[in-house]
Design an enzyme around this catalytic site. Sequence first.
Site, PDB file in Angstrom:
ATOM      1  CB  THR A   1     -33.692  14.088  17.880  1.00  0.00           C
ATOM      2  OG1 THR A   1     -34.414  14.621  18.980  1.00  0.00           O
ATOM      3  CG2 THR A   1     -33.810  12.583  17.881  1.00  0.00           C
TER       4      THR A   1
ATOM      5  CD  GLU B   1     -41.024  18.778  23.740  1.00  0.00           C
ATOM      6  OE1 GLU B   1     -40.191  18.924  24.651  1.00  0.00           O
ATOM      7  OE2 GLU B   1     -40.910  19.304  22.616  1.00  0.00           O
TER       8      GLU B   1
ATOM      9  N   GLY C   1     -38.860  18.925  12.823  1.00  0.00           N
ATOM     10  CA  GLY C   1     -39.947  19.411  11.987  1.00  0.00           C
ATOM     11  C   GLY C   1     -39.518  20.620  11.182  1.00  0.00           C
TER      12      GLY C   1
END
Lengths: 659, 659
Positions: B138, B421, B177
């Site tokens: 992303t 997701e 993350g």
Amino acid sequence: SMNPDLASERQTASFSVEKLTAWLDGGAEYTRMRRAVVEAIEGDPVFSREDQYFQSQNERYEAAVKKAVHLHKKMHEMGWTENGPESKYIHRALAGDVAFFLHRIFMRSISMLGSDKQIAKWIPLATQYKIIGSYAQTELGHGTYLQGLETTAVFDIATQEFILNTPKISAMKWWPGDMGRSATHTVVFAQLYVHGKCYGIHPFIVQIRSLQDHSLCPGITAGDIGPKMSFEHSDNGFLMLQNVHIPRENMLNKFCEVQPDGTYVRWGSQKINYFTMTSVRISVISDEVISPVMKACTIAIRYSVVRRQSKLKPGEEEAKILDYQTQQEKLLPQLAAAYAFHFISNYLQGLFDRAYREIQRKNFNMLPELHALSSGFKAIISQCCTSAVEICLRACGGHGYSLLSGLPSLYTKILASCIYEGENTILLLQTSRFLIKCFMAASTGQPVPPSVTYLAAVKPGKCPAKNKLDFLRPDIYTEAYQHMAARLVSSTAAKLQDLIQSGVKKYNAWNQCTVQLAQAAKAHCHYLTVKNFVETVEKMETQAAIQKIMKHLCDLFALHGIFSNAGLFLHDGYISGVQMDMVTASYLDLLPVIRKDAVPLVDAFDFTDKSLNSALGSYDGQVYQRLYEWAQKSPTNKQMSPAYERYLKPLLHNKLSKL
Amino acid sequence: SMNPDLASERQTASFSVEKLTAWLDGGAEYTRMRRAVVEAIEGDPVFSREDQYFQSQNERYEAAVKKAVHLHKKMHEMGWTENGPESKYIHRALAGDVAFFLHRIFMRSISMLGSDKQIAKWIPLATQYKIIGSYAQTELGHGTYLQGLETTAVFDIATQEFILNTPKISAMKWWPGDMGRSATHTVVFAQLYVHGKCYGIHPFIVQIRSLQDHSLCPGITAGDIGPKMSFEHSDNGFLMLQNVHIPRENMLNKFCEVQPDGTYVRWGSQKINYFTMTSVRISVISDEVISPVMKACTIAIRYSVVRRQSKLKPGEEEAKILDYQTQQEKLLPQLAAAYAFHFISNYLQGLFDRAYREIQRKNFNMLPELHALSSGFKAIISQCCTSAVEICLRACGGHGYSLLSGLPSLYTKILASCIYEGENTILLLQTSRFLIKCFMAASTGQPVPPSVTYLAAVKPGKCPAKNKLDFLRPDIYTEAYQHMAARLVSSTAAKLQDLIQSGVKKYNAWNQCTVQLAQAAKAHCHYLTVKNFVETVEKMETQAAIQKIMKHLCDLFALHGIFSNAGLFLHDGYISGVQMDMVTASYLDLLPVIRKDAVPLVDAFDFTDKSLNSALGSYDGQVYQRLYEWAQKSPTNKQMSPAYERYLKPLLHNKLSKL
């Protein structure tokens, strides 16, 4: 510099944003006053909310106290007064992030419930901040049901004192703002006992902290209730009382008194209390509920014309996400609702002002209607606006989920409005109690208040719409809402009577109808909101361009409500399946029409960048630049985390066994 | 000691809680294994979540890293492996509050997308934590639409390197993350350029931090993206690349390769990628979505039999709030949904396992159906469960709003599952694209996958129910759902075709139908959930008592869905208004029946107190005592706030002018 995708949205506005702003403010002179207040507040660095998203609960509290103390000075400097016209603009500019809110409730309760003598003693002390007050009603085990409160106040004739106690843990006062760490005094609600007889709940002024060094007074246990979903700035507190003695004069005695010999005397009407709750609910709607939803719409809609994702038309560049029907269908009904609720809030304020004038002439006739409406509207508006803010947040995807978007904190705060000042379900049931009563009265030809006269005229019928354009006629959809609300009230009243006639005890019958009663109350408020929106648009005839776009929003609000609650309209065939397809078509057709003016419509709310405090929602649309700049200021980027030396380094250097 | 109001609820259970637990676990042996894992984790103080509600983002991150490093040791000690049967119980016991989640995705992506040689090089390094990985897909300006990613990787023949760049701010990697502060390496997705030609998005392994001292590598700018609505424990990060050189071998090349001379070669099927997303979505449903909603139901239902408020029957003591119809109608449908989604999640897992076996035999036929179902179910289940947690939170009133209730953090975390997701709206549209395709195929007599064969048999009709008891017949309500879903798919397909035939461009027609397409996808998944619940209950015949209560829950789930979406069933007259009254009556009648077993039904989820981490939800029901104890541990009570000396004292002592 201005993001060109956002700039282009403003060039095609179908109306004057400045004129709409002035109209929303109630006139250009109020716009000027509001902007002057905002400028004074935002120009003062003490009131900055720049670091808000990075602060701990302790830091938020300290900042809120600092701001409150500074505001006291500032108001004096600026010549603003507590009840002056600037007051609501100050609140809007501070976005509630300031201490001493309950101090004001403390003063209000003394003014309402205290004798002239008590007012003369306590109000100047509080006004000059020689004391800081709070308001201790709710207990750990008791909320809405005031008769259930367990704190006791026993009158001791020998010493002419009340002795206050918290008999068990569930009786501990819990939640009062400003009480955890700030207040020196509080109004405590307790069961009054004289000569062993209980006289019910009464208010007492109790000192809880030393005026010298702020230490807790004898018999007092108090502190902060800890972390909450929001309101980090507020020291919501707990309070336990162990044989706390206060003088007889500290019972607020406008309406009743314990005389030196223990005689209990009560006088006057308490209806006015009822009126206070009403006034608080009406101000919650405008200040705590509608303003946040307008901000959320501003942020999400501006972001949705800056954000581009996927291709709508093959071969073209990625599309603005607001060009997708699904994104329009998420955001534009929320925008329409923000306007709808702003107008109904004005209506409620007007109703309140009329009732207030009547009350001053000792006429309490308007109170039941006002109470029912303020309860029901507080419930449906807080519910709809909470869900609207959530929709706005989710419509911004991952970036909406960052605190820096401003949306999470709007959400976590507005959510509380569904709970405080009357839990929504309980409020709806109060409204429906009024509706059932009025319906019964109307059925037997008795007079009922204006907002419910329609209940007398429940009749079967069919919606006369013949094509989708008919559903853009306000008379068509307003009647559909009216029919639906009246049907729900009458069918629930019928169920209630059937149950009682079949031998079910009244309280059981009521309980078995509560799901439907709440639904009926919502339907009633929904109908009135649509009706009021229609009337507001009709009255605007001098401003054609604004009237036109408002008419579209009104249509959208009404048709979205029918589309989303289709079952309620289809149930008795008032609207047929074929007509519902027309509703859907008209509803979906409106989306691209309003989409063209979406940015000007949120610009008209006139929130400054500082007031939005959002990396996604600022006026210039520099979304990505701002997210990056703000993220760099986060405490998580201030230094290398101790976690590296402690855990990561030994792991990476394979020295784990030494851990 | 046990709160007597909660204890009494357990004495009247109509079934064996222990047996239901074992059945939910898939057998008593799994219950034993789960409890052993939970005991090992909860018995270890490093994994304690006791202070979680009081910690800052920095503290949460440190604790999560500490736990992750400790878990690595612990797993070794206990003989647990990454893919062992204990794995999902470990996750449940830790409640996700641990670092290195993306490290596992890093490894998974190398295993899936890397050559054998790359796997042999990188996987051992990652397994032994000589490196820590992340997964950078992303970007600040690009999410779901992967083709839109802007990061570039240009092949330089001279040096045999790829040169990676972030050409503009919107191309910065954002959200990964473990990347903000922990990772040494990451898989970067970038547009591959060779000889000036773009070959689209490819994955590259890039080192971002020194293995020696953790400093950023040359050309790397990286850090933490700052505060979020939840996930404070995770260092979601940003990454900017400026002329970062990596060797040719660092492009993951299972499916394609850039040869030394710059020749681009592609081979093999990429369908398997598609399958990975599917597997992630299915595990999100069970681990991140259903488990939190079961916890929220446990907390809210236990609290609702401890909390007493107002009198239901005059003269009696205050009633347990779960005895009010409105409270039952809030909570019990959420409880039924938790069970319904648990069962459909099992069904999806079974479907996935079958598809996996087929794929190993090179048969990819099941993929489209599996993809459509995993997308649609991820969307509707995350949506329903998010709203369920919010309902549970609000049903606990003010105490639900305290972080100490555990409900706010469940909510703020589960909300993210609607976004990550695959954003839910986009997922629903993927499902509906499959449905429209199948509907078209079925209409022309072509074979379609089993879950959509019903679309071939769309026919007008009427629900045959004659009285309210008929609506407790699973065949009656399952058929109603089937009819409704088929109607929505077919009518939307018809609208789409009409638009196209009337000359609207295909992409525009699709956009104009998306609101209804999303509705059709939801209806399809809703129908399958009901059908699967019915089948699950039918299969339980050996356990009569459990089957009976499950049948009630199944009925409640189905009827609540009809009641809440009445318009969809009334629209074409399949269910009439009179029948809808029967649905409502049966639905409301079920509430007090299930209410009797509400506490045993949540006890069966078998969450420990530590795992709930809730002052309201613990097994003994000592709600008020625990709220008070926990509040005292808050940092807001650790010392007198500096705000006193700085602001309150000068104010109270009237020395403001000196400020």
